[in-house]
Design a protein around this motif. Structure first.
Motif, PDB file in Angstrom:
ATOM      1  N   MET A 145      95.315-136.556 -20.711  1.00 16.97           N
ATOM      2  CA  MET A 145      94.956-137.657 -19.796  1.00 16.97           C
ATOM      3  C   MET A 145      95.283-139.008 -20.453  1.00 16.97           C
ATOM      4  O   MET A 145      94.899-139.249 -21.593  1.00 16.97           O
ATOM      5  N   PRO A 146      95.976-139.863 -19.733  1.00 13.49           N
ATOM      6  CA  PRO A 146      96.227-141.185 -20.304  1.00 13.49           C
ATOM      7  C   PRO A 146      94.919-141.980 -20.377  1.00 13.49           C
ATOM      8  O   PRO A 146      94.031-141.804 -19.545  1.00 13.49           O
ATOM      9  N   ILE A 193      97.702-148.727 -19.779  1.00 13.16           N
ATOM     10  CA  ILE A 193      97.582-147.401 -20.372  1.00 13.16           C
ATOM     11  C   ILE A 193      97.812-147.531 -21.875  1.00 13.16           C
ATOM     12  O   ILE A 193      98.788-148.134 -22.302  1.00 13.16           O
ATOM     13  N   GLN A 248     103.349-146.097  -7.532  1.00 14.75           N
ATOM     14  CA  GLN A 248     101.917-145.924  -7.283  1.00 14.75           C
ATOM     15  C   GLN A 248     101.247-144.958  -8.265  1.00 14.75           C
ATOM     16  O   GLN A 248     100.096-145.143  -8.646  1.00 14.75           O
ATOM     17  N   TRP A 249     101.967-143.945  -8.681  1.00 15.41           N
ATOM     18  CA  TRP A 249     101.343-142.858  -9.461  1.00 15.41           C
ATOM     19  C   TRP A 249     101.948-142.709 -10.849  1.00 15.41           C
ATOM     20  O   TRP A 249     101.858-141.634 -11.447  1.00 15.41           O
ATOM     21  N   TYR A 296     101.398-143.011 -13.975  1.00 14.49           N
ATOM     22  CA  TYR A 296     100.808-142.341 -15.132  1.00 14.49           C
ATOM     23  C   TYR A 296      99.845-141.234 -14.736  1.00 14.49           C
ATOM     24  O   TYR A 296      98.967-140.858 -15.481  1.00 14.49           O
ATOM     25  N   SER A 297     100.022-140.708 -13.539  1.00 15.56           N
ATOM     26  CA  SER A 297      99.151-139.617 -13.132  1.00 15.56           C
ATOM     27  C   SER A 297      99.776-138.299 -13.585  1.00 15.56           C
ATOM     28  O   SER A 297     100.998-138.153 -13.636  1.00 15.56           O
ATOM     29  N   PRO A 298      98.934-137.328 -13.931  1.00 17.28           N
ATOM     30  CA  PRO A 298      99.430-136.051 -14.461  1.00 17.28           C
ATOM     31  C   PRO A 298     100.414-135.343 -13.519  1.00 17.28           C
ATOM     32  O   PRO A 298     101.389-134.782 -13.967  1.00 17.28           O
ATOM     33  N   PHE A 355      94.012-147.650 -11.424  1.00 19.28           N
ATOM     34  CA  PHE A 355      93.909-146.375 -12.139  1.00 19.28           C
ATOM     35  C   PHE A 355      93.721-145.197 -11.215  1.00 19.28           C
ATOM     36  O   PHE A 355      93.413-144.108 -11.666  1.00 19.28           O
ATOM     37  N   LYS A 356      93.891-145.406  -9.930  1.00 17.70           N
ATOM     38  CA  LYS A 356      93.641-144.307  -8.991  1.00 17.70           C
ATOM     39  C   LYS A 356      94.476-143.092  -9.346  1.00 17.70           C
ATOM     40  O   LYS A 356      94.005-141.970  -9.298  1.00 17.70           O
ATOM     41  N   GLY A 357      95.736-143.357  -9.756  1.00 19.67           N
ATOM     42  CA  GLY A 357      96.613-142.249 -10.062  1.00 19.67           C
ATOM     43  C   GLY A 357      96.529-141.783 -11.505  1.00 19.67           C
ATOM     44  O   GLY A 357      97.016-140.729 -11.854  1.00 19.67           O
ATOM     45  N   ALA A 358      95.891-142.589 -12.357  1.00 23.24           N
ATOM     46  CA  ALA A 358      96.012-142.339 -13.795  1.00 23.24           C
ATOM     47  C   ALA A 358      94.932-141.411 -14.319  1.00 23.24           C
ATOM     48  O   ALA A 358      94.253-141.699 -15.287  1.00 23.24           O
ATOM     49  N   GLY A 359      94.777-140.288 -13.664  1.00 31.16           N
ATOM     50  CA  GLY A 359      93.932-139.236 -14.191  1.00 31.16           C
ATOM     51  C   GLY A 359      92.458-139.593 -14.330  1.00 31.16           C
ATOM     52  O   GLY A 359      91.772-139.069 -15.186  1.00 31.16           O
TER      53      GLY A 359
END
Lengths: 222, 271, 244
Positions: A1-2, A36, A202-203, A205-207, C239-243
């Motif tokens: 997780m970032p 991040i 939009q995403w 840094y999301s996994p 940070f909605k997308g950042a896990g």
């Protein structure tokens, strides 16, 4: 997780070097941005999720001509400073301001792929188009994203952008300044490529980023 | 409007090509408005208020109602003033300070559409003839300039007025005195709807987006009333229209206006 | 400070205020980040009955040029009230009050904003008051700080503001409009929550030395409550997308 941080947040008190967007306050590393945390070797930096582009020499950028003098064009490069493109860079060394009309080569609103030649904050960044693959962008569409998310658009060894280009037949010129020119023969491909870039913005840094991008690339239509 | 920003050349070409193809860059048909969202009661301290979102354009409008001195030649009528402002947060090129001519035009076009439609029956806004009348101040503030501020401000003004609850005054020793606890609906006679159209080449588009706005050769704002009659016009831009185009614009303004009007009228019930 | 005669019970025997709050309880606070498209950063705040929008542009070229500084960037703040934001319609032109508030907000933000990284540029903060209630300068400052962070302007710390005051001989947090009119003192406070520095402090009214200390303490406690809400607004936006 970032790990996410905000301005003023303590990142660590371990002995590390302060990288971009990190401040050393006594023995504490403090974030100066919404972003991040990124640790590489002994340096701690924060990748900002918003904000303008800070020019760095040798970066590829996409810029837009916003004005010109008799000697140079001024380009919006999504930075705090305008980029200067000298007329000699385009017309060659024997450029003569009385004979050569700048707008014959680049007019207001023209987009160019350029490289940052140098920048030191005391003067506006100098940019150049004197290299192959640089110069006026003749077709496609300008798409904007946060400069901190450009590395996600490129992906490891260019894997993300390759996936987008392969799936859509689009050609994407990515500026480190967060501006990208997307061109594609088919309207559907253009739409899907733009949608994929929007998903990354939009995403970033999301996994599950790759899955989201794949689903955006999946089918055209709406 | 206040916008002097430059549109990139590729986008400019895209706007022109897509208009010529009959489907606009954002996917709309030529005579299609952007999504319109009207909220009322957003500023409870004002007697009436509305937030209007028209695509990416956002306007917040408030109506203040105060006793006012009548104009000398119209002592039997209330007063109406409509202003508009593009505060600097609305667009990178908008500046603080005295309003530019574009902003003054915006305010006057919105004012004219409401005033000339006789939306408010001003004869019912008199406290004492020649001495004291009700003044209705409608102030428009653009929060986000996404193009076509004329219609967004007009809709926000009309919705704010419709949602209004007017205080009641009575004369006491030659001065108006507020009657506590009493409120009344504004005297509405008609609901004006402005429709702004832009010409790009030989094509007319309804409700231009900001990108289209930067490509317009000419524009025309037509305000119609509830009967479908035309009550105010404003032509702008650096080029003109043919008489045929003007006729077709009027038809468009009437039909588009009829579709928008119920969304504004809902403000009366909500208010 | 008002000190106006009133029939209203500002503080009842159970320590409950005229709007039902306890002495250490703030009004309802709601913040959203990233509400405008054209600004580089923005925020909307509802703080009691205050409704305020803040937009940030920059760092960008300075116009007029003579304001430009070769050593550092400059910060410009405009606090502006809409004519309909108050009971009596306000003239649109900025008043002396609005100009002073613009200045104190600017000086409250300056220690946090790292302008030295951007010589010859300006960062512009524009605040529009859609509806004004007691404590509008603190609410405006809270929104401005969120908008600056949303715009990605480098900051050493956040800035969080809340007022404290004296009502019915008692130090209370976050005084409302009625308390402002009829109370005994109003003290807007802003801090940088991590460094603890106080960057805005004003006072209207009379306090003893002990009350002065208590009032600052109370205001700072309020700032810390606001800080959490500011961070949540930024997290929701970025940070909605950042896990999370």
């Amino acid at each position: 997780m970032p790990r996410t941080v905000m301005p003023g947040d303590t990142i660590t008190r371990e002995a590390r070097r302060a990288g971009d967007n990190v401040l050393l306050d006594g023995d504490t590393l403090v974030s100066t941005a919404v972003g991040i945390v990124n640790v590489s070797d002994d340096t701690v930096s924060v990748i900002p999720l918003s904000g303008k582009y800070m020019p760095r020499a040798d970066d590829l950028v996409v810029g837009m001509v916003i004005s010109h003098t008799s000697q140079a064009w001024e380009l919006d490069i999504n930075a705090p400073y305008v980029g200067f493109l000298l007329a000699t860079d385009v017309f060659g060394r024997d450029f003569a301001s009385h004979a050569d009309e700048l707008t014959s080569k680049l007019a207001l609103g023209d987009l160019v792929a350029a490289r940052v030649a140098n920048f030191d904050r005391t003067r506006d960044p100098l940019i150049t188009i004197d290299d192959r693959d640089l110069g006026k962008i003749d077709s496609g569409e300008l798409v904007k994203m946060a400069p901190g998310k450009v590395s996600s658009l490129i992906g490891r060894q260019g894997s993300m952008i390759q996936a987008i280009e392969t799936a859509t037949d689009a050609a994407v010129t990515i500026g480190q300044n967060g501006w990208a020119a997307v061109s594609c023969e088919s309207a559907d491909g253009l739409l899907r490529a733009k949608r994929a870039i929007g998903v990354i913005d939009q995403w970033a840094y999301s996994p599950g980023l790759m899955d989201r991008v794949k689903s955006a690339l999946g089918h055209g239509g709406g | 409007m206040g916008t002097v920003s430059i549109l990139d050349g590729l986008k400019r070409k895209l706007v022109a090509d897509s208009v010529a193809s009959g489907r606009r860059a954002d996917g709309r048909a030529l005579d299609e408005m952007r999504e319109l969202v009207v909220e009322t009661g957003v500023v409870p301290k004002a007697e009436g208020s509305a937030r209007v979102r028209l695509g990416r354009t956002e306007v917040v409008t408030g109506v203040k109602v105060n006793p006012d001195r009548p104009f000398p030649d119209t002592g039997d009528r209330g007063t109406f003033i409509c202003t508009a402002e593009i505060p600097p947060l609305a667009h990178p090129d908008a500046e603080a300070g005295p309003p530019s001519e574009a902003v003054i035009e915006l305010a006057r076009v919105v004012d004219r559409g409401i005033r000339e439609s006789h939306m408010l029956d001003m004869s019912q806004l008199v406290i004492k003839r020649d001495v004291s009348v009700v003044g209705v101040f409608t102030d428009n503030a653009v929060m986000d300039d996404g193009g076509n501020l004329f219609d967004a401000c007009s809709y926000a003004s009309v919705a704010a007025i419709l949602s209004c609850k007017l205080p009641v005054w009575e004369m006491a020793e030659d001065a108006p005195r507020l009657v506590e606890g009493q409120r009344r609906d504004p005297p509405i006679t008609t609901v004006p709807v402005s429709v702004t159209m832009g010409r790009i080449g030989n094509h007319i588009v309804v409700d231009p987006s900001l990108e289209e706005w930067m490509c317009l050769d000419a524009r025309l704002t037509i305000t119609t009333n509830s009967e479908g009659n035309i009550c105010a016009l404003q032509k702008g831009g650096r080029e003109g229209f043919t008489p045929e185009q003007l006729n077709s614009c009027a038809e468009t303004a009437i039909s588009v206006g009829a579709r928008v009007r119920p969304k504004l009228e809902a403000a009366r019930r909500a208010g | 400070m008002g000190g106006r005669e009133t029939d209203m019970v500002l503080l009842d025997a159970n320590g409950i205020r005229c709007d039902g709050r306890r002495v250490d309880e703030p009004r309802r606070i709601m913040i959203r980040a990233g509400v405008l498209h054209n600004a580089n950063g923005s925020a909307y705040i509802e703080f009691g009955d205050n409704k305020i929008v803040a937009g940030v542009f920059g760092p960008r070229d300075v116009h007029p040029k003579h304001q430009s500084n070769a050593e550092t960037g400059i910060l410009r703040v405009r606090y502006h009230m809409q004519p309909y934001s108050v009971t009596e319609r306000k003239r649109p032109a900025p008043s002396r009050r609005e100009i002073e508030i613009s200045k104190v907000i600017k000086e409250a933000l300056l220690p946090a904003v790292m302008l030295e990284r951007f010589p010859r540029t300006a960062v512009d903060v524009f605040v529009e008051i859609l509806q004004a209630d007691g404590g509008s300068r603190c609410a405006a400052l809270d929104a401005a700080a969120v908008a600056l962070a949303d715009a990605g302007i480098p900051m050493r710390d956040m800035v969080s503001a809340c007022a404290a005051g004296k009502v019915a001989d008692t130090i209370v947090l976050d005084i409302n409009n009625e308390e402002d009119q009829a109370g005994q003192a109003d003290m807007p406070v802003a801090i940088m929550p991590n460094s603890g520095q106080v960057t805005l402090l004003q006072l209207d009214g009379v306090l003893t030395r002990d009350e002065y200390r208590k009032c600052i303490e109370t205001g700072i406690a309020g700032c810390r409550l606001v800080y959490d809400i500011q961070k949540r607004a930024l997290a929701e936006r970025h940070f909605k997308g950042a896990g999370q």
